[in-house]
Motif scaffolding. Structure first.
Motif, PDB file in Angstrom:
ATOM      1  N   ILE A   2       0.848  -1.189   0.000  1.00  0.00           N
ATOM      2  CA  ILE A   2       0.000   0.000   0.000  1.00  0.00           C
ATOM      3  C   ILE A   2       0.886   1.243   0.000  1.00  0.00           C
ATOM      4  O   ILE A   2       1.782   1.391   0.832  1.00  0.00           O
ATOM      5  CB  ILE A   2      -0.906   0.011   1.243  1.00  0.00           C
ATOM      6  N   THR A   4       1.883   4.981   0.760  1.00  0.00           N
ATOM      7  CA  THR A   4       1.549   5.875   1.868  1.00  0.00           C
ATOM      8  C   THR A   4       1.934   7.304   1.516  1.00  0.00           C
ATOM      9  O   THR A   4       2.865   7.546   0.761  1.00  0.00           O
ATOM     10  CB  THR A   4       2.278   5.448   3.157  1.00  0.00           C
ATOM     11  N   ILE A 213      -6.370  -0.659   1.754  1.00  0.00           N
ATOM     12  CA  ILE A 213      -6.566   0.473   2.664  1.00  0.00           C
ATOM     13  C   ILE A 213      -7.949   0.459   3.329  1.00  0.00           C
ATOM     14  O   ILE A 213      -8.198   1.240   4.251  1.00  0.00           O
ATOM     15  CB  ILE A 213      -6.381   1.823   1.934  1.00  0.00           C
ATOM     16  N   LEU A 282      -9.080   5.273   6.148  1.00  0.00           N
ATOM     17  CA  LEU A 282      -8.267   5.564   4.963  1.00  0.00           C
ATOM     18  C   LEU A 282      -7.061   6.427   5.339  1.00  0.00           C
ATOM     19  O   LEU A 282      -5.933   6.170   4.904  1.00  0.00           O
ATOM     20  CB  LEU A 282      -9.108   6.295   3.918  1.00  0.00           C
ATOM     21  N   VAL A 285      -4.254   4.475   7.315  1.00  0.00           N
ATOM     22  CA  VAL A 285      -3.377   3.652   6.479  1.00  0.00           C
ATOM     23  C   VAL A 285      -2.416   4.524   5.682  1.00  0.00           C
ATOM     24  O   VAL A 285      -1.233   4.206   5.537  1.00  0.00           O
ATOM     25  CB  VAL A 285      -4.222   2.768   5.540  1.00  0.00           C
ATOM     26  N   LYS A 286      -2.905   5.644   5.164  1.00  0.00           N
ATOM     27  CA  LYS A 286      -2.083   6.529   4.345  1.00  0.00           C
ATOM     28  C   LYS A 286      -0.980   7.230   5.152  1.00  0.00           C
ATOM     29  O   LYS A 286      -0.003   7.709   4.560  1.00  0.00           O
ATOM     30  CB  LYS A 286      -2.955   7.588   3.669  1.00  0.00           C
TER      31      LYS A 286
END
Length: 356
Positions: A2, A4, A213, A282, A285-286
């Motif tokens: 994922i 980021t 995410i 969201l 996770v970012k």
């Protein structure tokens, strides 16, 4: 893997903050419904319908995850969510007594500290957290946040006096009762964060299923189901006792058209509440290696935007400038405290990562 981006993560937290700060505004548009009826319908959307819809749309094998989930994690998350259900009720009632800006500011100020401390107490590491590099900075920020809450409480009592002297007598304001309700809401809001922490194994299963995410959407419904169960039992019993449940059906006092409009506004309120945690997940996770700052960052966004909502609602129209200055001092102190907590956490995380 994922991707980021803390900047995008901050923006997502801001969207969640706007959603949360405005989620009870639709109540002002409902007509011929008691507060309890509105609350029951918005709770259905906030804590059951929308989490289920979002989870089903974003998490592969959504319903099968609960079969695989560890029963201990599932039921603890559910029960802690139920405790937060009482906090949600207290929060909603506090708005009726002291308005949006003070309710959000005080309860969220309390929640930001306790939501950080509770997981450390339960899962261990409280002493290590404060004794490691950056720990003293985090502790300073937490003490400063307490000062910010005290400033806001002081502003609330000043406002109560100002309204008695300069108000038009139409505004209901009870700071003593509101402070009790917001304190309960703040403590139990911290418990909700703990509920989400216990539900993390459910999110981990969702991640292995390819949720990416959106992994947090799998555990959210478990915690919010506990919230709804408590509220449903409470308000159905209350509705039967005071006969307010009849407001859900057309009759002499309310038309079917008004009922439909009320359902739409209540559904909108519940959807806004749910979206705050959709965007929180969201944003979390970012944030990448800055995930430790998600909770306090989200809380600061809530306070900032609830203050804007309070201004738009003209909640501070009939107060003296001194009262307004005290409120601003409290807001600035709280936001500064969150920045200090985030910075202290960043120092600690950086040293740990470099050591590894």
């Amino acid at each position: 893997m994922i991707s980021t981006n803390p900047l995008i993560g901050t923006g997502l937290h801001a969207i969640g903050g706007i959603s949360a700060a405005s989620c009870y505004l639709p109540n002002t548009q409902t007509r011929k419904w008691s507060w309890g009826t509105f609350w029951l319908v918005q709770a259905l959307f906030a804590w059951i319908i929308m989490p289920l819809v979002i989870g089903w749309l974003t998490v592969p094998g959504f319903f099968s995850i609960f079969v695989q989930a560890p029963s201990g994690s599932f039921w603890i998350a559910f029960l802690l969510g139920g405790l937060y259900g009482f906090g949600g009720m207290s929060f909603g009632k506090a708005i009726n007594h002291i308005g949006y800006s003070l309710t959000y500011t005080i309860s969220i100020g309390i929640s930001a500290v306790l939501g950080t401390i509770f997981p450390l107490i339960i899962f261990g590491g409280l002493q290590d957290f404060f004794s490691r590099a950056g720990g003293n900075i985090v502790l300073t920020g937490m003490l400063l946040s307490v000062a910010g809450v005290l400033f806001c409480g002081w502003a609330g009592f000043k406002k109560e006096k100002d309204l008695k002297l300069f108000g038009d007598g139409k505004v209901r304001f009870n700071m003593s009762l509101g402070l009790i309700l917001t304190s309960i809401a703040g403590v139990l809001s911290g418990v909700f964060n703990l509920s989400l922490e216990f539900g993390q194994p459910i999110a981990d299963i969702a991640a292995r299923n390819g949720a990416g995410i959106f992994e947090g959407n799998a555990k959210l419904i478990v915690s919010t189901s506990g919230c709804f169960f408590v509220n449903f039992v409470w308000f159905v019993i209350a509705g039967l006792r005071n006969r307010s449940l009849k407001e859900l059906y057309p009759g002499k006092m309310i038309s079917i058209g008004q009922i439909i409009r009320n359902w739409c506004w209540s559904a909108f309120a519940g959807t806004l509440w749910c979206f705050q945690f959709f965007f929180y997940g969201l944003g979390h996770v970012k944030m990448g290696s800055f995930q430790f700052a998600s909770w306090v960052l989200h809380m600061s966004m809530l306070i900032f935007f609830s203050y804007i909502v309070g201004l738009l609602m003209k909640e501070w129209k009939n107060v003296q400038s001194k009262t307004y200055i005290i409120l601003l001092a409290g807001l600035i102190t709280l936001i500064l405290s969150f920045c200090i907590i985030s910075y202290g956490s960043y120092i600690g995380e950086s040293i740990i990562n470099n050591a590894n």
